[in-house]
Scaffold this motif. Structure first.
Motif, PDB file in Angstrom:
ATOM      1  N   PHE A   1       0.859  -1.427   0.123  1.00  0.00           N
ATOM      2  CA  PHE A   1      -0.165   0.066   0.101  1.00  0.00           C
ATOM      3  C   PHE A   1       0.827   1.287   0.002  1.00  0.00           C
TER       4      PHE A   1
ATOM      5  N   TYR B   1       3.535  -5.855   2.339  1.00  0.00           N
ATOM      6  CA  TYR B   1       3.141  -6.325   3.378  1.00  0.00           C
ATOM      7  C   TYR B   1       2.924  -7.720   3.171  1.00  0.00           C
TER       8      TYR B   1
ATOM      9  N   VAL C   1       0.514 -10.841   5.472  1.00  0.00           N
ATOM     10  CA  VAL C   1      -0.515 -11.084   6.471  1.00  0.00           C
ATOM     11  C   VAL C   1      -0.833 -12.478   6.685  1.00  0.00           C
TER      12      VAL C   1
ATOM     13  N   LEU D   1      -3.241 -12.940  14.564  1.00  0.00           N
ATOM     14  CA  LEU D   1      -2.780 -12.316  13.076  1.00  0.00           C
ATOM     15  C   LEU D   1      -1.352 -12.028  13.268  1.00  0.00           C
TER      16      LEU D   1
ATOM     17  N   VAL E   1       1.459 -10.146  11.292  1.00  0.00           N
ATOM     18  CA  VAL E   1       1.742  -9.217  10.164  1.00  0.00           C
ATOM     19  C   VAL E   1       3.099  -8.772   9.949  1.00  0.00           C
TER      20      VAL E   1
ATOM     21  N   VAL F   1       5.223  -5.867   7.827  1.00  0.00           N
ATOM     22  CA  VAL F   1       5.026  -4.735   6.911  1.00  0.00           C
ATOM     23  C   VAL F   1       6.246  -3.884   6.988  1.00  0.00           C
TER      24      VAL F   1
ATOM     25  N   ASP G   1       0.520   2.081  13.055  1.00  0.00           N
ATOM     26  CA  ASP G   1      -0.469   2.314  12.264  1.00  0.00           C
ATOM     27  C   ASP G   1      -0.229   1.303  10.863  1.00  0.00           C
ATOM     28  N   THR G   2       1.019   1.366  10.613  1.00  0.00           N
ATOM     29  CA  THR G   2       1.037   0.533   9.450  1.00  0.00           C
ATOM     30  C   THR G   2       0.821  -0.787   9.458  1.00  0.00           C
ATOM     31  N   ALA G   3       0.954  -1.429  10.730  1.00  0.00           N
ATOM     32  CA  ALA G   3       0.762  -2.836  10.924  1.00  0.00           C
ATOM     33  C   ALA G   3      -0.881  -2.812  10.736  1.00  0.00           C
ATOM     34  N   LEU G   4      -1.675  -2.009  11.298  1.00  0.00           N
ATOM     35  CA  LEU G   4      -3.028  -2.228  11.500  1.00  0.00           C
ATOM     36  C   LEU G   4      -3.648  -1.984   9.884  1.00  0.00           C
ATOM     37  N   ILE G   5      -2.881  -0.910   9.211  1.00  0.00           N
ATOM     38  CA  ILE G   5      -3.263  -0.765   7.742  1.00  0.00           C
ATOM     39  C   ILE G   5      -3.287  -2.298   6.956  1.00  0.00           C
ATOM     40  N   ALA G   6      -2.020  -2.647   7.092  1.00  0.00           N
ATOM     41  CA  ALA G   6      -1.559  -3.989   6.500  1.00  0.00           C
ATOM     42  C   ALA G   6      -2.715  -4.998   6.907  1.00  0.00           C
ATOM     43  N   ALA G   7      -3.025  -5.077   8.419  1.00  0.00           N
ATOM     44  CA  ALA G   7      -3.901  -6.143   8.899  1.00  0.00           C
ATOM     45  C   ALA G   7      -5.339  -6.105   8.279  1.00  0.00           C
TER      46      ALA G   7
END
Lengths: 171, 516
Positions: free
Chosen positions: A50, A59, A61, A68, A70, A72, B473-479
């Motif tokens: 993104f 990323y 996931v 979960l 992740v 990134v 924040d980037t991890a939340l967006i990726a999630a």
């Protein structure tokens, strides 16, 4: 289309939602409702990239074992899935507080049970000794406790988080 | 000596056709690579749990060892030798751990007419006993740490009073160590007299469980020591050293990060320690690959710690800085050839780091983690080497060592190698099992580590815990994006994925336009 995700990060719940609108993707972060706009390039299931504030973030996931995972842009972050309720973690083998359950901090074998039900045990005194991957670990309580029950047997293989003993703080 | 004639009588050397690797994980994979390059057939062994493990996939033949635990499988020396004989195996490479330092196994190989790729059984035996090895080295003039070598064992019950008196003579802090020990097992640090009894009991029990030998001894503990080890190599005629590795970054007395050369050694000290390492190896007639470990005190004095009679986990950083293939050399020497290098021709080039990628939770006491590796993407780039023992889909269980892989980088300077390691760590994707990758990134970003100011208590003295208390924040967006594309992929008509490939790019153009 809107999707909403509630996750646990270090036991604290956090929400994130994603809405597709003609301008792109609008993502709302956390309880304060911070809105960010990103451009998403999905590549394969659970993998993509993104763009946010002119920077690209690749990323990966993966969802497994009520977690979960992740990755990134160089960082790995693990969330617990909220539906499972908070997972209580205990640091380096010790019970988090005096009272309650003494849980296995790792999967492994119960090597020794040093106290019996009804015993009073001083702070930092071994209660149970476990072994995993050939390493020994001593489980104790940071405060004086009474052992109210033992829930494991010597040489038993236990899962991570298994309740090994019940403890009650000494007044 | 008949052995002397060997070098000039090539008929006595024998080329191996087939070699069995009595190990699993990354080391079995790494050894298989050198064997196959040399045109030698690779035979693997595997437990019930390892039937589709990477080391089996990388072998030419594979033999089943029924059972799951190490004791039932990879430690079954007799069974492994029987399989080797049945399948016409010429030699066994034991790797590290398991049977690599088991004298009985090395002897049994010889008896079965199978070459053991390692030193001679009597050398393994002498060096495997930490008490005997220390005495041997002291006699050979190699500096040793002050301590009390009297045996403390179950059957020889020495009164606590005697031990307390001996401990007082050495002075606190001191270490209780297992005679048969290694890898931090059966070892206890004692800072005050009141903890001595508990430490003796615990160390003896752990030693009994890990090695079947409860004997322990006492040793002076040096504050702020560095762990410096020298790679040694011997054939029937000569012993050489291939310089040092610094392995001071440890947790629970186990190494996590190694580097070569050590930032602490001057050329003079390096020469002096190298000479001591060769002297130590010569004193025991060392053949094949081994390591002489030293403790280096802040004042520059050094003491013999132990000899590891095997290929070390961290051998790749020596390979990268000396431009040698140590496994090839091991095989050549085991075949009866002279070793393929001379001391005068060996030198160190550039700087290499190794990180051990463990399945463990560094933020919760380095507890071992288990699970399935749903995503496993090692970094690829110039002068980056990854020795993996796992692949995507591998299951990490409680039964074996939690090390997944070793990540090595090489650079012309320490700084270049360090920067490369930071990049490589950031580009190593492992999901499904908790690993120490984030932790290693924090370590490599630490100013003291970057300046080379390290010692074996570095991790105990520096707080490297995760400073982020809230999710990035980037991890939340990726999630949210990552779980969304999961849903998409399950929906009928996978076209939605390729369609969405185009749309965001088109959007990116207009969106970026606003910033020009």
């Amino acid at each position: 289309m809107t999707s909403l995700l509630t996750l646990l990060y270090q036991e604290a719940p956090v929400t994130v939602s994603c809405k597709t609108d003609p301008e792109g993707l609008c993502i709302t972060l956390g309880d304060e409702g911070n809105q960010v706009s990103v451009v998403h390039v999905p590549i394969t299931p659970g993998h993509g990239m993104f763009t946010w504030n002119n920077r690209q973030y690749p990323y990966h996931v993966v969802q497994a074992d009520e977690k979960l995972y992740v990755w990134v842009a160089g960082r790995t972050v693990t969330f617990d899935l909220a539906s499972q309720g908070p997972v209580r973690r205990s640091g380096s083998g010790a019970a988090a507080d005096g009272a309650g359950d003494l849980k296995a901090p790792m999967p492994g074998k119960v090597l020794q049970i040093k106290a019996a039900s009804g015993h009073q045990v001083a702070a930092d005194t071994p209660i149970i000794i476990m072994e995993s991957m050939k390493m020994e670990m001593t489980l104790s309580s940071p405060v004086d406790v009474t052992v109210t029950a033992i829930h494991c047997e010597k040489d038993e293989m236990v899962d991570m988080g298994a309740v090994l003993a019940s403890l009650e703080a000494v007044e | 000596m008949a052995a002397k004639a060997k070098k000039t009588t090539p008929t006595k050397s024998k080329s191996f056709q087939k070699v069995l690797i009595a190990n699993r994980g990354e080391i079995a994979v790494r050894i298989a690579a050198s064997l196959q390059e040399m045109g030698i057939t690779v035979a693997a062994v595997y437990s019930d749990a390892d039937a589709s493990a990477l080391h089996v996939l990388k072998s030419d033949e594979a033999y089943h060892l029924p059972g799951v635990t190490a004791a039932e499988t990879y430690l079954q020396g007799d069974e492994i030798i029987a399989l080797a004989k049945e399948n016409h195996v010429d030699a066994i490479h034991p790797g590290y751990g398991f049977l690599s330092e088991n004298t009985g196994f090395a002897k049994a190989c010889a008896k079965a007419g199978i070459a053991f790729i390692g030193p001679k059984p009597d050398v393994i035996q002498a060096m495997g006993d930490k008490i005997i090895s220390k005495e041997t080295m002291a006699k050979a003039g190699v500096p040793v740490i002050p301590g009390w070598e009297g045996e403390i064992s179950e059957d020889k019950n020495i009164p606590l009073k005697t031990l307390t008196a001996e401990a007082k003579k050495i002075g606190y802090p001191l270490l209780v160590k297992a005679a048969a020990g290694g890898g931090g097992k059966g070892m206890r640090l004692v800072r005050t007299e009141k903890d001595l009894a508990e430490a003796l009991e615990g160390a003896a029990r752990e030693a009994k469980n890990a090695f079947g030998d409860a004997r322990v001894f006492l040793e002076k503990y040096i504050e702020q020591p560095r762990h410096i080890e020298f790679q040694i190599f011997g054939d029937e005629d000569r012993v050489v050293h291939l310089f040092e590795r610094e392995c001071s970054i440890q947790r629970r007395h186990q190494k996590i990060v190694e580097e070569a050369p050590s930032p602490a050694l001057t050329p003079e000290l390096r020469a002096k320690m190298g000479e001591a390492a060769v002297k130590a190896a010569e004193a025991i007639g060392y053949t094949n690959a081994g390591t002489v470990e030293f403790i280096l005190a802040p004042d520059g004095s050094f003491y013999f710690l132990e000899v590891n009679t095997r290929l070390q986990v961290e051998h790749p950083i020596t390979e990268m800085t000396t431009l040698q293939d140590l496994v090839r050399a091991q095989i050549r020497v085991a075949e009866g050839h002279a070793m393929p290098f001379e001391q005068s021709a060996l030198s160190q080039h550039g700087h290499a780091f190794e990180c051990r990628i463990y399945a463990e939770d560094a933020d919760h006491g380095f507890l071992p983690a288990t699970g399935t590796l749903h995503r496993y993407i090692p970094p690829v780039g110039p002068n980056i080497r990854v020795d993996s023992g796992v692949r995507e889909g591998s299951v990490v269980s409680v039964h074996y060592d939690p090390m997944l892989a070793k990540l090595m980088t090489w650079g012309k300077t320490r700084q270049e190698s360090l920067e490369k390691m930071q990049w490589a760590l950031a580009n190593f994707v492992v999901l499904g099992v908790t690993t120490n990758l984030n932790f290693l990134q924090r370590l490599f970003a630490h100013p003291s580590f970057q300046s080379g100011d390290i010692h074996t208590h570095f991790l105990a003295e520096h707080d490297l815990s995760d400073p982020h208390k809230i999710a990035p924040d980037t991890a939340l967006i990726a999630a949210v994006l990552g779980t969304q594309s999961n849903v998409q992929s399950q929906a009928p008509g996978s076209l939605s994925v390729s369609e969405s490939h185009q749309t965001p790019w088109a959007l990116a153009g207009s969106w970026r336009g606003g910033n020009r």
